[in-house]
Design an enzyme around this catalytic site. Structure first.
Site, PDB file in Angstrom:
ATOM      1  N   HIS A   1       3.616  -1.448 -70.567  1.00  0.00           N
ATOM      2  CA  HIS A   1       2.815  -1.528 -71.790  1.00  0.00           C
ATOM      3  C   HIS A   1       2.931  -0.190 -72.521  1.00  0.00           C
ATOM      4  O   HIS A   1       2.812   0.876 -71.899  1.00  0.00           O
ATOM      5  CB  HIS A   1       1.329  -1.761 -71.499  1.00  0.00           C
ATOM      6  CG  HIS A   1       1.023  -3.060 -70.816  1.00  0.00           C
ATOM      7  ND1 HIS A   1       1.070  -4.273 -71.465  1.00  0.00           N
ATOM      8  CD2 HIS A   1       0.648  -3.329 -69.544  1.00  0.00           C
ATOM      9  CE1 HIS A   1       0.734  -5.237 -70.607  1.00  0.00           C
ATOM     10  NE2 HIS A   1       0.478  -4.690 -69.442  1.00  0.00           N
TER      11      HIS A   1
ATOM     12  N   HIS B   1       6.077  -6.849 -60.612  1.00  0.00           N
ATOM     13  CA  HIS B   1       4.654  -7.247 -60.529  1.00  0.00           C
ATOM     14  C   HIS B   1       4.592  -8.675 -61.045  1.00  0.00           C
ATOM     15  O   HIS B   1       5.352  -9.050 -61.933  1.00  0.00           O
ATOM     16  CB  HIS B   1       3.870  -6.273 -61.418  1.00  0.00           C
ATOM     17  CG  HIS B   1       2.433  -6.572 -61.654  1.00  0.00           C
ATOM     18  ND1 HIS B   1       1.562  -7.004 -60.699  1.00  0.00           N
ATOM     19  CD2 HIS B   1       1.679  -6.438 -62.794  1.00  0.00           C
ATOM     20  CE1 HIS B   1       0.349  -7.134 -61.226  1.00  0.00           C
ATOM     21  NE2 HIS B   1       0.399  -6.801 -62.493  1.00  0.00           N
TER      22      HIS B   1
ATOM     23  N   TYR C   1      -6.678   3.105 -70.499  1.00  0.00           N
ATOM     24  CA  TYR C   1      -5.958   2.158 -69.647  1.00  0.00           C
ATOM     25  C   TYR C   1      -6.214   2.480 -68.174  1.00  0.00           C
ATOM     26  O   TYR C   1      -6.533   1.600 -67.368  1.00  0.00           O
ATOM     27  CB  TYR C   1      -4.471   2.285 -69.980  1.00  0.00           C
ATOM     28  CG  TYR C   1      -3.564   1.284 -69.346  1.00  0.00           C
ATOM     29  CD1 TYR C   1      -3.143   0.161 -70.052  1.00  0.00           C
ATOM     30  CD2 TYR C   1      -3.087   1.464 -68.059  1.00  0.00           C
ATOM     31  CE1 TYR C   1      -2.284  -0.748 -69.483  1.00  0.00           C
ATOM     32  CE2 TYR C   1      -2.231   0.550 -67.482  1.00  0.00           C
ATOM     33  CZ  TYR C   1      -1.832  -0.550 -68.200  1.00  0.00           C
ATOM     34  OH  TYR C   1      -0.976  -1.457 -67.630  1.00  0.00           O
TER      35      TYR C   1
ATOM     36  N   HIS D   1      -7.748  -8.241 -70.213  1.00  0.00           N
ATOM     37  CA  HIS D   1      -8.572  -7.975 -69.029  1.00  0.00           C
ATOM     38  C   HIS D   1     -10.032  -7.784 -69.434  1.00  0.00           C
ATOM     39  O   HIS D   1     -10.744  -6.985 -68.823  1.00  0.00           O
ATOM     40  CB  HIS D   1      -8.099  -6.710 -68.299  1.00  0.00           C
ATOM     41  CG  HIS D   1      -7.020  -6.961 -67.297  1.00  0.00           C
ATOM     42  ND1 HIS D   1      -7.251  -6.994 -65.954  1.00  0.00           N
ATOM     43  CD2 HIS D   1      -5.712  -7.184 -67.441  1.00  0.00           C
ATOM     44  CE1 HIS D   1      -6.115  -7.223 -65.317  1.00  0.00           C
ATOM     45  NE2 HIS D   1      -5.172  -7.356 -66.188  1.00  0.00           N
TER      46      HIS D   1
END
Ligand code: FEO
Length: 407
Positions: free
Chosen positions: A235, A84, A200, A26
């Site tokens: 994660h 997701h 995060y 990202h």
């Protein structure tokens, strides 16, 4: 390839992959990561929750097969739950369905079903079941409860609770980008893991803070929060003790900050740097914690991490061609993207700059910071190199900023 599945509870396995060498995600720097997927064995149905990223199928498939071997069961998945649709959790969904049971049932949120098709263009022939909060699935002696979790962190995000064991498969929420050989929180220092979780959260979840507050309220009001004994994100490490991370999410999502100021600067001929150091000294003189970042060498992801729980920032850039030194622009875009105001925190800002003649950096940064939700309480616009009087003024402005945030 051989790879062992990790048993989390009777009939529940981590079958994800470790992406040891991944260094960016990202757009921000990471020290590696994992893409976690889970296999749950019911008396009647075997369920795979989530999938993995490109290049990772071999490791994933080996771990799935190992879980079946540990259970002494045939290689057949009856149910696919996709919490997701983002590619790091869905790249091989279609391939896994083809390999393990083309007739399997598939469950996902309505948005997830839509997003999968828009990303892969090969799901429209499959029958997919849209589920939301309140929907349940009996897999034989075990129940999956689906919990919609939009904007944690995409509109399609969903949690799945294995009710009897109290294991919440939370997908991206509660994750950390770390790559380790052991799978659980208890295997590493809690302070280290919470710092990685903060990074995060700050970079990926802050925007969803209003939805997080609603979700935590909902879980509390329905009593489900008390049923959660383990949180298994997509994660990083699995939280066998969910208390600390839930408490931190509650704080980060509701704007709880420390008496802490993050100083961020860039510099051309070290004048703005001198101001940054002097402002930091002024803040420190009031006993307030400082983190300081130089944008030539530091990454915006670390800056964002510290701003999350800072009550104020001091942002400095020299003026170049009537505008802020361009390298600070990347930082400014990140500040605008993450929307700290959504957490409910009101963050003050001091802007400082060294200019050669007409200036321009301060006005532009003030405009941009206010648009990003910061309250600009003071500015310092200095001609060329700061002298002793200006340095004293910078010290005092730092001290004043610190006093403004102290309770
Ligand atoms: Fe880890 Fe939104 O993907």
């Amino acid at each position: 390839m051989k790879a062992k599945a990790v048993k989390m509870a009777d009939g529940v396995y981590w079958v994800g992959v470790i992406h040891w060498h991944s260094r960016t995600f990202h757009g921000y720097g990471i020290p590696g990561t994992t893409y976690n997927a889970y296999l749950v064995f019911g008396e009647e149905k075997t369920v795979l929750i989530d999938n993995v990223y490109r290049g990772m199928f071999e490791q994933f498939d080996a771990r799935v097969k190992d879980a079946f071997e540990q259970e002494g069961k045939e290689f057949k998945i009856d149910v696919f739950v996709q919490n997701h649709s983002e590619m790091d959790h869905s790249t091989f969904l279609r391939q896994t369905i083809e390999e393990y049971n083309p007739d399997a049932e598939i469950y996902a949120s309505a948005n997830c079903i839509k997003f999968l098709e828009a990303q892969y263009h090969n799901f429209s022939d499959l029958e997919m079941n849209a589920v939301a909060t309140g929907d349940e699935l009996d897999i034989g002696g075990r129940t999956l409860k689906f919990i919609s979790a939009p904007m944690l962190h995409w509109p399609d995000s969903m949690f799945t609770l294995l009710a009897e064991e109290g294991i919440l498969f939370s997908n991206d929420a509660f994750g950390q980008h770390v790559a380790h050989s052991k799978r659980f929180d208890k295997d590493y220092s809690i302070d280290y893991l919470l710092r990685e979780a903060q990074k995060y959260y700050a970079n990926l979840v802050t925007l969803g803070s209003p939805m997080l507050r609603m979700k935590l309220d909902e879980l509390t009001n329905t009593g489900l929060i008390n049923d959660i004994k383990m949180i298994a994100p997509c994660h990083g490490q699995i939280w066998t003790n969910p208390g600390p991370i839930v408490e931190k999410y509650s704080e980060w999502g509701s704007g709880v900050c420390k008496d802490k100021i993050t100083v961020i600067y860039d510099t051309m001929h070290h004048s703005t740097e001198k101001l940054a150091y002097q402002i930091a000294e002024g803040i420190m003189s009031e006993g307030v914690e400082v983190e300081l970042y130089f944008m030539q060498e530091d990454g915006p992801d670390d800056v964002i991490t510290d701003i999350l729980d800072s009550k104020a920032i001091a942002l400095g850039a020299p003026t170049m061609m009537n505008k802020p030194f361009p390298r600070i622009g990347n930082m400014m875009y990140w500040l605008d993207c993450v929307n700290f105001k959504g957490t409910g925190s009101e963050k003050n800002a001091l802007i400082f700059s060294s200019k050669g003649w007409g200036g321009g950096a301060v006005a532009k940064l003030q405009n941009d910071l206010e648009a990003a939700g910061f309250t600009v309480t003071d500015t310092l616009d200095v001609l060329f190199v700061p002298d002793e009087d200006v340095m004293a003024e910078a010290f005092e402005k730092g001290a004043e900023l610190a006093r403004s945030i102290k309770e």
